[in-house]
Design a protein around this motif. Structure first.
Motif, PDB file in Angstrom:
ATOM      1  N   THR A 211       0.820  -1.211   0.000  1.00 39.99           N
ATOM      2  CA  THR A 211       0.000   0.000   0.000  1.00 39.99           C
ATOM      3  C   THR A 211       0.853   1.259   0.000  1.00 39.99           C
ATOM      4  N   ASN A 212       1.868   1.307   0.864  1.00 41.87           N
ATOM      5  CA  ASN A 212       2.677   2.518   0.989  1.00 41.87           C
ATOM      6  C   ASN A 212       3.594   2.727  -0.207  1.00 41.87           C
ATOM      7  N   VAL A 213       4.163   1.660  -0.741  1.00 40.42           N
ATOM      8  CA  VAL A 213       5.049   1.814  -1.896  1.00 40.42           C
ATOM      9  C   VAL A 213       4.251   2.200  -3.131  1.00 40.42           C
ATOM     10  N   CYS A 214       3.022   1.681  -3.261  1.00 34.99           N
ATOM     11  CA  CYS A 214       2.177   2.041  -4.408  1.00 34.99           C
ATOM     12  C   CYS A 214       1.808   3.515  -4.402  1.00 34.99           C
ATOM     13  N   LYS A 215       1.828   4.145  -3.228  1.00 28.69           N
ATOM     14  CA  LYS A 215       1.490   5.572  -3.142  1.00 28.69           C
ATOM     15  C   LYS A 215       2.597   6.459  -3.690  1.00 28.69           C
ATOM     16  N   ILE A 216       3.803   5.930  -3.805  1.00 26.78           N
ATOM     17  CA  ILE A 216       4.919   6.734  -4.301  1.00 26.78           C
ATOM     18  C   ILE A 216       4.705   7.026  -5.779  1.00 26.78           C
ATOM     19  N   LEU A 217       4.815   8.260  -6.125  1.00 27.14           N
ATOM     20  CA  LEU A 217       4.617   8.673  -7.509  1.00 27.14           C
ATOM     21  C   LEU A 217       5.688   8.046  -8.401  1.00 27.14           C
ATOM     22  N   GLY A 218       5.260   7.338  -9.428  1.00 29.53           N
ATOM     23  CA  GLY A 218       6.184   6.673 -10.331  1.00 29.53           C
ATOM     24  C   GLY A 218       6.213   5.168 -10.171  1.00 29.53           C
ATOM     25  N   VAL A 219       5.679   4.656  -9.061  1.00 31.43           N
ATOM     26  CA  VAL A 219       5.606   3.214  -8.843  1.00 31.43           C
ATOM     27  C   VAL A 219       4.348   2.685  -9.523  1.00 31.43           C
ATOM     28  N   LYS A 220       4.517   1.702 -10.409  1.00 32.24           N
ATOM     29  CA  LYS A 220       3.399   1.171 -11.184  1.00 32.24           C
ATOM     30  C   LYS A 220       2.776  -0.060 -10.552  1.00 32.24           C
ATOM     31  N   SER A 221       3.582  -0.945  -9.993  1.00 30.72           N
ATOM     32  CA  SER A 221       3.045  -2.161  -9.369  1.00 30.72           C
ATOM     33  C   SER A 221       4.020  -2.665  -8.312  1.00 30.72           C
ATOM     34  N   VAL A 222       3.469  -3.343  -7.299  1.00 25.52           N
ATOM     35  CA  VAL A 222       4.270  -3.895  -6.199  1.00 25.52           C
ATOM     36  C   VAL A 222       3.743  -5.292  -5.878  1.00 25.52           C
ATOM     37  N   LYS A 223       4.630  -6.273  -5.817  1.00 25.75           N
ATOM     38  CA  LYS A 223       4.281  -7.632  -5.432  1.00 25.75           C
ATOM     39  C   LYS A 223       5.266  -8.087  -4.355  1.00 25.75           C
ATOM     40  N   VAL A 224       4.739  -8.456  -3.192  1.00 22.15           N
ATOM     41  CA  VAL A 224       5.576  -8.861  -2.061  1.00 22.15           C
ATOM     42  C   VAL A 224       5.251 -10.303  -1.702  1.00 22.15           C
ATOM     43  N   ASN A 225       6.297 -11.119  -1.544  1.00 20.52           N
ATOM     44  CA  ASN A 225       6.163 -12.528  -1.169  1.00 20.52           C
ATOM     45  C   ASN A 225       6.594 -12.685   0.282  1.00 20.52           C
ATOM     46  N   LEU A 226       5.631 -13.038   1.147  1.00 23.83           N
ATOM     47  CA  LEU A 226       5.930 -13.168   2.578  1.00 23.83           C
ATOM     48  C   LEU A 226       6.851 -14.342   2.855  1.00 23.83           C
ATOM     49  N   VAL A 227       6.584 -15.493   2.236  1.00 25.92           N
ATOM     50  CA  VAL A 227       7.379 -16.700   2.492  1.00 25.92           C
ATOM     51  C   VAL A 227       8.806 -16.529   1.979  1.00 25.92           C
ATOM     52  N   GLY A 228       8.942 -16.021   0.776  1.00 25.61           N
ATOM     53  CA  GLY A 228      10.270 -15.847   0.196  1.00 25.61           C
ATOM     54  C   GLY A 228      10.985 -14.600   0.647  1.00 25.61           C
ATOM     55  N   GLU A 229      10.281 -13.710   1.389  1.00 27.96           N
ATOM     56  CA  GLU A 229      10.845 -12.447   1.868  1.00 27.96           C
ATOM     57  C   GLU A 229      11.444 -11.638   0.712  1.00 27.96           C
ATOM     58  N   LYS A 230      10.712 -11.603  -0.395  1.00 22.77           N
ATOM     59  CA  LYS A 230      11.156 -10.886  -1.590  1.00 22.77           C
ATOM     60  C   LYS A 230      10.051  -9.957  -2.073  1.00 22.77           C
ATOM     61  N   GLY A 231      10.426  -8.971  -2.853  1.00 25.27           N
ATOM     62  CA  GLY A 231       9.471  -8.051  -3.437  1.00 25.27           C
ATOM     63  C   GLY A 231       9.880  -7.660  -4.840  1.00 25.27           C
ATOM     64  N   GLU A 232       8.885  -7.553  -5.746  1.00 26.68           N
ATOM     65  CA  GLU A 232       9.115  -7.093  -7.110  1.00 26.68           C
ATOM     66  C   GLU A 232       8.363  -5.789  -7.307  1.00 26.68           C
ATOM     67  N   ILE A 233       9.081  -4.754  -7.720  1.00 27.90           N
ATOM     68  CA  ILE A 233       8.501  -3.422  -7.871  1.00 27.90           C
ATOM     69  C   ILE A 233       8.796  -2.917  -9.271  1.00 27.90           C
ATOM     70  N   GLU A 234       7.750  -2.515  -9.958  1.00 25.89           N
ATOM     71  CA  GLU A 234       7.902  -1.913 -11.279  1.00 25.89           C
ATOM     72  C   GLU A 234       7.704  -0.404 -11.136  1.00 25.89           C
TER      73      GLU A 234
END
Length: 408
Positions: A211-234
């Motif tokens: 939610t917070n990263v998506c609010k940043i101007l210029g961020v198009k999409s955010v996917k966070v994996n709890l189990v893998g402790e990873k995140g993909e941000i476009e």
């Protein structure tokens, strides 16, 4: 929802406010229970006498406040009071109680300049419902018509408009070189950021980050994996940088580390830690399997280090798909961190140690074979002690010691 309305009469808490009545929405992060809600409910009216009512939603992480305007008082004043209680806040919208005009606030990772404002004016002014654009403290403020456009529509429209803006600077006669540079930044293709995030414990943490990263101007999409402790941000590099996104996640109380930052289009290289391999047939099968995936250009797997390097096309295949394909083949795969790199190095040292042990034991085995076939079977050293078993004992004992030390 938990609601508290504050009623004031003359002579209680000062004279009642006589300014314009307004209603604002404030995003509040960090609330964990009903006690947090009560703290905000009780403190805000005490600190701000012009607050008429307050409604706080723990589930939606939102505070709706009705207040009367005063000199040097704004929605940012309310945000500061709540922030002083230990919560993270950001204004979402602010509007008069009567009328269809609303101020919408879009968070930016850095303070915008007047040149940036001119660019956004050109992009957003033609949008129906948008009346005026101004710059706040690390935010873009849009005055809009509430019955024509909503906050979510504006946020999606801003990101979509910037990502699709492809006007060459040469076609526009600009007076300032600074504006031209910023337009070139907006024209940059989208990039994909892969990060490692530590400190997440439940789905609420995942939702908070997204939610917070998506609010940043210029961020198009955010996917966070709890189990893998990873995140993909476009994201759009012309408006925000990967370092600013990393700082934003760190400021929320998590530990964020950039793993990979590459263009959304074109080929990128991925390093993967693969366990479960036992021989060269395993590495060959993994390489063949990866090369059969659409979008994978090259694949190389090393057995001794348990590491694989894959060159792939971002537009065709993603990191998760590659990791899932390796796991489906019967192996364990993960993005290497400092711990996995140290584990791979330790595994390599173990292989070298066993190789040295094998060579030493082989050197001791050669004289043992000579003793077995060259020394007479019934020759005695002393009465009751045969020469052949005695020599084999002397030669075999060091070999057993070396093998025991290596296995431990």
């Amino acid at each position: 929802w938990y609601q508290r309305r504050v009623r004031r009469t003359p002579g209680f808490g000062g004279a009642p406010p006589t300014g314009e009545l307004r209603k604002c929405n404030i995003t509040v992060e960090g609330m964990t229970c009903q006690s947090c809600v009560s703290v905000i409910q009780d403190t805000l009216p005490e600190k701000c006498p012009n607050v008429r009512s307050i409604v706080v939603s723990l589930r939606d992480k939102l505070a709706v406040v009705e207040y009367s305007t005063l000199p040097d008082f704004s929605i940012f004043t309310l945000c500061k009071v709540i922030s002083d209680l230990g919560f993270d806040t950001f204004p979402k919208s602010d509007s008069p109680m009567h009328g269809n005009t609303v101020n919408l606030y879009i968070e930016t990772a850095k303070q915008l300049t007047e040149q940036s404002k001119k660019i956004y004016d050109q992009l957003l002014s033609p949008v129906p419902g948008v009346r005026q654009i101004s710059i706040g403290e690390k935010c873009l403020v849009l005055e809009a018509e509430s019955d024509v456009i909503s906050y979510e529509e504006v946020l999606a429209l801003v990101n979509k408009t910037i990502s699709r803006q492809k006007k060459p600077p040469k076609e526009k006669k600009l007076k300032s070189n600074t504006i031209e540079v910023e337009l070139q930044d907006l024209d940059n293709s989208a990039r994909r950021l892969l990060v490692a995030i530590q400190g997440m414990s439940c789905a609420t943490c995942v939702n908070a980050i997204e939610t917070n990263v998506c609010k940043i101007l210029g961020v198009k999409s955010v996917k966070v994996n709890l189990v893998g402790e990873k995140g993909e941000i476009e994201y759009q590099p012309g408006d925000v940088t990967s370092r600013e996104i990393e700082d934003k996640i760190n400021s929320m109380g998590f530990i964020c580390t950039i793993i990979q930052d590459g263009k959304h289009s074109g080929f990128s290289e991925l390093s993967v830690h693969i366990t479960g391999m036992t021989c060269s047939s395993c590495t060959n099968s993994i390489e063949r399997m990866l090369l059969n995936l659409e979008g994978v250009k090259e694949a190389s797997v090393v057995l001794t280090t348990e590491m694989g390097k894959i060159q792939y096309d971002n537009n065709v295949i993603g990191v998760r798909t590659i990791l899932s394909a390796i796991r489906d083949a019967g192996f364990q795969a993960e993005i290497p961190s400092k711990d996995t790199k140290m584990a791979a190095l330790s595994h390599r040292k173990t292989i070298i140690s066993w190789r040295l042990t094998f060579v030493l034991c082989l050197m001791l085995a050669a004289p043992s074979m000579i003793v077995m076939y060259a020394v007479p079977k019934h020759q005695d050293v002393i009465v009751g002690l045969k020469l052949k078993p005695f020599l084999l004992f002397i030669i075999a004992t060091p070999g057993q010691y070396i093998g025991d030390v290596s296995s431990s």
